[in-house]
Design a protein around this motif. Structure first.
Motif, short mmCIF file in Angstrom:
data_model
loop_
_atom_site.label_atom_id
_atom_site.label_comp_id
_atom_site.label_asym_id
_atom_site.label_seq_id
_atom_site.Cartn_x
_atom_site.Cartn_y
_atom_site.Cartn_z
N ALA A 1 0.81 -1.21 0.00
CA ALA A 1 0.00 0.00 0.00
C ALA A 1 0.84 1.27 0.00
O ALA A 1 1.95 1.29 0.52
N GLY A 2 0.26 2.33 -0.58
CA GLY A 2 0.83 3.66 -0.47
C GLY A 2 0.58 4.20 0.94
O GLY A 2 -0.15 3.60 1.73
N PRO A 3 1.17 5.34 1.27
CA PRO A 3 1.09 5.85 2.64
C PRO A 3 -0.33 6.04 3.19
O PRO A 3 -0.63 5.58 4.29
N GLU A 4 -1.18 6.70 2.45
CA GLU A 4 -2.54 6.95 2.95
C GLU A 4 -3.37 5.68 2.98
O GLU A 4 -4.14 5.43 3.90
N SER A 5 -3.21 4.85 1.95
CA SER A 5 -4.00 3.61 1.92
C SER A 5 -3.53 2.63 3.00
O SER A 5 -4.33 1.85 3.52
N ALA A 6 -2.26 2.70 3.38
CA ALA A 6 -1.77 1.84 4.47
C ALA A 6 -2.47 2.20 5.78
O ALA A 6 -2.78 1.32 6.59
N LYS A 7 -2.72 3.48 5.98
CA LYS A 7 -3.43 3.90 7.20
C LYS A 7 -4.85 3.36 7.21
O LYS A 7 -5.34 2.91 8.25
N TYR B 1 -5.91 0.66 5.58
CA TYR B 1 -5.80 -0.80 5.74
C TYR B 1 -5.54 -1.16 7.20
O TYR B 1 -6.11 -2.12 7.71
N ALA B 2 -4.72 -0.37 7.87
CA ALA B 2 -4.40 -0.64 9.27
C ALA B 2 -5.62 -0.49 10.19
O ALA B 2 -5.62 -1.01 11.30
N THR B 3 -6.64 0.20 9.72
CA THR B 3 -7.86 0.37 10.53
C THR B 3 -9.01 -0.48 10.01
O THR B 3 -10.17 -0.17 10.26
N LYS B 4 -8.70 -1.55 9.29
CA LYS B 4 -9.75 -2.37 8.69
C LYS B 4 -10.70 -2.95 9.73
O LYS B 4 -11.88 -3.15 9.44
N ASN B 5 -10.24 -3.18 10.96
CA ASN B 5 -11.14 -3.70 11.99
C ASN B 5 -12.26 -2.72 12.29
O ASN B 5 -13.37 -3.13 12.63
N GLU B 6 -11.99 -1.42 12.16
CA GLU B 6 -13.04 -0.42 12.32
C GLU B 6 -14.09 -0.59 11.22
O GLU B 6 -15.29 -0.49 11.46
N GLY B 7 -13.64 -0.87 10.02
CA GLY B 7 -14.56 -1.12 8.91
C GLY B 7 -15.41 -2.35 9.14
O GLY B 7 -16.61 -2.37 8.84
N GLU C 1 -13.34 -10.74 3.92
CA GLU C 1 -12.82 -10.25 2.64
C GLU C 1 -13.79 -9.27 1.99
O GLU C 1 -13.37 -8.26 1.41
N GLN C 2 -15.08 -9.55 2.09
CA GLN C 2 -16.08 -8.63 1.54
C GLN C 2 -16.16 -7.34 2.35
O GLN C 2 -16.30 -6.24 1.79
N MET C 3 -16.04 -7.45 3.67
CA MET C 3 -16.05 -6.24 4.50
C MET C 3 -14.80 -5.39 4.20
O MET C 3 -14.90 -4.16 4.17
N LEU C 4 -13.66 -6.04 3.97
CA LEU C 4 -12.45 -5.29 3.63
C LEU C 4 -12.63 -4.57 2.30
O LEU C 4 -12.28 -3.40 2.17
N ARG C 5 -13.19 -5.26 1.31
CA ARG C 5 -13.45 -4.63 0.01
C ARG C 5 -14.28 -3.35 0.19
O ARG C 5 -13.92 -2.29 -0.32
N ASP C 6 -15.37 -3.46 0.94
CA ASP C 6 -16.23 -2.30 1.14
C ASP C 6 -15.51 -1.19 1.90
O ASP C 6 -15.70 -0.01 1.62
N TRP C 7 -14.69 -1.55 2.88
CA TRP C 7 -13.95 -0.57 3.67
C TRP C 7 -12.95 0.19 2.79
O TRP C 7 -12.84 1.41 2.83
N GLY D 1 -14.92 2.23 0.18
CA GLY D 1 -15.62 3.31 0.87
C GLY D 1 -14.69 4.45 1.26
O GLY D 1 -15.12 5.59 1.42
N ASN D 2 -13.41 4.14 1.40
CA ASN D 2 -12.41 5.16 1.71
C ASN D 2 -11.71 5.67 0.45
O ASN D 2 -10.66 6.29 0.52
N LYS D 3 -12.32 5.38 -0.71
CA LYS D 3 -11.88 5.92 -2.01
C LYS D 3 -10.45 5.53 -2.38
O LYS D 3 -9.70 6.32 -2.92
N LEU D 4 -10.09 4.28 -2.07
CA LEU D 4 -8.76 3.81 -2.42
C LEU D 4 -8.77 3.19 -3.81
O LEU D 4 -9.78 2.66 -4.27
N ASN D 5 -7.63 3.24 -4.46
CA ASN D 5 -7.45 2.63 -5.76
C ASN D 5 -6.97 1.20 -5.54
O ASN D 5 -5.78 0.96 -5.35
#
Length: 137
Positions: free
Chosen positions: A35-41, A43-49, A70-76, A79-83
């Motif tokens: 991940a890039g810097p912002e997307s890593a942040k 990803y690190a909060t995926k449990n919140e998602g 895996e589906q919840m991660l996709r939506d997270w 939903g955070n506008k990641l590429n």
């Protein structure tokens, strides 16, 4: 924690994230990501998602289909506008789950064989697998 710079040939930018295509179960593989810097942040909060998805499902009167992680991660991630990019690579065998007895999870062997039939993995023994694919032990 401070960021770690790892040389990477992927041009991810701030919001790019790559997950393995295998074991994604109609979402995104949730074992790891590049991940890039912002997307890593994010990803690190995926449990919140995950928490948000579960609470939303509980509070909604409509019956929604059960979602896996895996589906919840996709939506997270989306939903955070990641590429988000799912990447397939023949080296995915290196990501097999190895158990304490040095055996490989049978489901992983089956999944790798489905995605990469040219590998034709025939064993769940790590030493035997290493010999089969020519990497030694």
């Amino acid at each position: 924690m401070s960021p770690v710079d790892i040389p990477c040939s992927f041009n991810l930018g701030n919001t790019g994230i790559i997950t393995p295509r295998w074991m994604s179960f109609e979402g995104n593989n949730d074992r790891f990501a590049i991940a890039g810097p912002e997307s890593a942040k994010v990803y690190a909060t995926k449990n919140e998602g995950y928490k948000q998805a579960i609470l939303a499902r509980r509070s909604d009167n409509q019956k929604k289909p059960v979602m896996n992680s895996e589906q919840m991660l996709r939506d997270w991630l989306l939903g955070n506008k990641l590429n988000v990019t799912k990447r397939e690579d023949v080296r995915a065998w290196a990501l097999l789950r190895v158990r304490a007895d040095r055996s490989i999870e049978q489901k992983d062997v089956g999944e790798i064989n489905t995605m990469f039939p040219q590998l034709a993995l025939q064993t769940t023994s790590l030493p035997q697998l290493a010999l089969q694919i020519g990497i030694g032990t």
